[in-house]
Design an enzyme around this catalytic site. Sequence first.
Site, PDB file in Angstrom:
ATOM      1  N   ALA A  29       6.931   4.533 -14.806  1.00  0.00           N
ATOM      2  CA  ALA A  29       6.609   4.882 -16.200  1.00  0.00           C
ATOM      3  C   ALA A  29       7.687   5.819 -16.728  1.00  0.00           C
ATOM      4  O   ALA A  29       7.416   6.895 -17.275  1.00  0.00           O
ATOM      5  CB  ALA A  29       5.223   5.504 -16.314  1.00  0.00           C
ATOM      6  N   HIS A  34      12.888  11.514 -17.034  1.00  0.00           N
ATOM      7  CA  HIS A  34      13.448  10.808 -15.880  1.00  0.00           C
ATOM      8  C   HIS A  34      14.894  10.379 -16.147  1.00  0.00           C
ATOM      9  O   HIS A  34      15.753  10.470 -15.271  1.00  0.00           O
ATOM     10  CB  HIS A  34      12.625   9.550 -15.567  1.00  0.00           C
ATOM     11  CG  HIS A  34      11.212   9.807 -15.166  1.00  0.00           C
ATOM     12  ND1 HIS A  34      10.155   9.394 -15.924  1.00  0.00           N
ATOM     13  CD2 HIS A  34      10.689  10.431 -14.083  1.00  0.00           C
ATOM     14  CE1 HIS A  34       9.020   9.738 -15.321  1.00  0.00           C
ATOM     15  NE2 HIS A  34       9.310  10.373 -14.206  1.00  0.00           N
ATOM     16  N   GLN A  58      -0.674  11.197  -2.612  1.00  0.00           N
ATOM     17  CA  GLN A  58      -0.698  12.480  -3.318  1.00  0.00           C
ATOM     18  C   GLN A  58      -1.780  12.558  -4.381  1.00  0.00           C
ATOM     19  O   GLN A  58      -1.871  13.546  -5.111  1.00  0.00           O
ATOM     20  CB  GLN A  58       0.662  12.786  -3.936  1.00  0.00           C
ATOM     21  CG  GLN A  58       1.088  11.882  -5.086  1.00  0.00           C
ATOM     22  CD  GLN A  58       2.541  12.092  -5.467  1.00  0.00           C
ATOM     23  OE1 GLN A  58       3.451  11.751  -4.710  1.00  0.00           O
ATOM     24  NE2 GLN A  58       2.769  12.651  -6.641  1.00  0.00           N
ATOM     25  N   GLY A 145      13.015  17.328 -11.117  1.00  0.00           N
ATOM     26  CA  GLY A 145      12.863  18.144 -12.308  1.00  0.00           C
ATOM     27  C   GLY A 145      12.190  19.478 -12.042  1.00  0.00           C
ATOM     28  O   GLY A 145      11.332  19.600 -11.164  1.00  0.00           O
ATOM     29  N   LYS A 146      12.552  20.474 -12.833  1.00  0.00           N
ATOM     30  CA  LYS A 146      11.936  21.794 -12.732  1.00  0.00           C
ATOM     31  C   LYS A 146      10.517  21.811 -13.268  1.00  0.00           C
ATOM     32  O   LYS A 146       9.776  22.778 -13.039  1.00  0.00           O
ATOM     33  CB  LYS A 146      12.777  22.820 -13.497  1.00  0.00           C
ATOM     34  CG  LYS A 146      14.095  23.180 -12.818  1.00  0.00           C
ATOM     35  CD  LYS A 146      14.820  24.261 -13.611  1.00  0.00           C
ATOM     36  CE  LYS A 146      16.094  24.714 -12.923  1.00  0.00           C
ATOM     37  NZ  LYS A 146      16.793  25.759 -13.702  1.00  0.00           N
ATOM     38  N   SER A 183       6.134  13.875 -19.956  1.00  0.00           N
ATOM     39  CA  SER A 183       5.357  13.539 -18.771  1.00  0.00           C
ATOM     40  C   SER A 183       4.817  12.133 -18.938  1.00  0.00           C
ATOM     41  O   SER A 183       4.464  11.724 -20.052  1.00  0.00           O
ATOM     42  CB  SER A 183       4.192  14.515 -18.600  1.00  0.00           C
ATOM     43  OG  SER A 183       3.268  14.055 -17.623  1.00  0.00           O
ATOM     44  N   SER A 184       4.730  11.394 -17.839  1.00  0.00           N
ATOM     45  CA  SER A 184       4.134  10.058 -17.904  1.00  0.00           C
ATOM     46  C   SER A 184       2.682  10.147 -18.359  1.00  0.00           C
ATOM     47  O   SER A 184       2.163   9.229 -19.000  1.00  0.00           O
ATOM     48  CB  SER A 184       4.220   9.370 -16.540  1.00  0.00           C
ATOM     49  OG  SER A 184       5.569   9.175 -16.165  1.00  0.00           O
TER      50      SER A 184
END
Length: 274
Positions: A29, A34, A58, A145-146, A183-184
């Site tokens: 996604a 990304h 996860q 990513g942070k 964010s996805s």
Amino acid sequence: MEILRSVDELKQFVSTKKCDIGFVPTMGALHNGHLSLIKQCVVENEVSIVSTFVNPAQFLPGEDLDKYPKQEASDIKLCELAGVSAIFIPSADEMYPSDEEACVVAPKRLASILEGKTRPGHFDGVLRVLCKLFHLTKAKKVYMGKKDAQQLVIVQDMVETLFFDTQIIACDIVRESDGLALSSRNAYLSEEDKCNAIRLSRSLIKASNLIKTGELDVNIIKTAMAQTLEGLQIDYVAIVDRKFNELSKVELGDTIILVAAYVGKTRLIDNQWL
């Protein structure tokens, strides 16, 4: 660009490369956040690999594994246009051929606070798949990513303590023009939710402005952030050093301010590194 779907295909691809490999692990996604990681990877490495695997290990029971956004065709197209060498799109059975296998366990202290407190076992699942992916890709540089700050620190710890010959490249958060961190899971947000979601980034701006005026007391800053977040279900507001130890005073150059809150039914996170 090669499209790889099996572990054997990935192993074969890697075995033919005589130069260092860069790698971007994702759950697909793909969005502009990304893309920023992918572009940096492509620029800095002769060979670049992107994985798009929604990792079941996860996700906790009741989380959004089944409805997590999937857009394989556009993920492939984005990677192709970005100049990626190969995209790895395995199935869960391919990555986890056995229910009983050796696993990596996240450090207890780091994995039991903040994200780990809300999502116990989550980081074990993250390390489980990344350990496999780092081994398979033999990547010298991995781009993360942070935005997932706690995850980033835990992965850096794994790389250091397990002696991976890999460098974790921490990349800055990418935001919408209104400040919302990409964010996805933003795909779940209604228009009303998006207006409310901006409060997360605004709470961080509030904290930053206070710090600029000389306010370093963590409790005062967190109280101001909570006021900005009023109306949302706050999971946590935290101010820690870059090893995720709690602070009483902000330490410029070694502080991360983090926030997690529910916007409607969607849980979002954001942070700022100082």
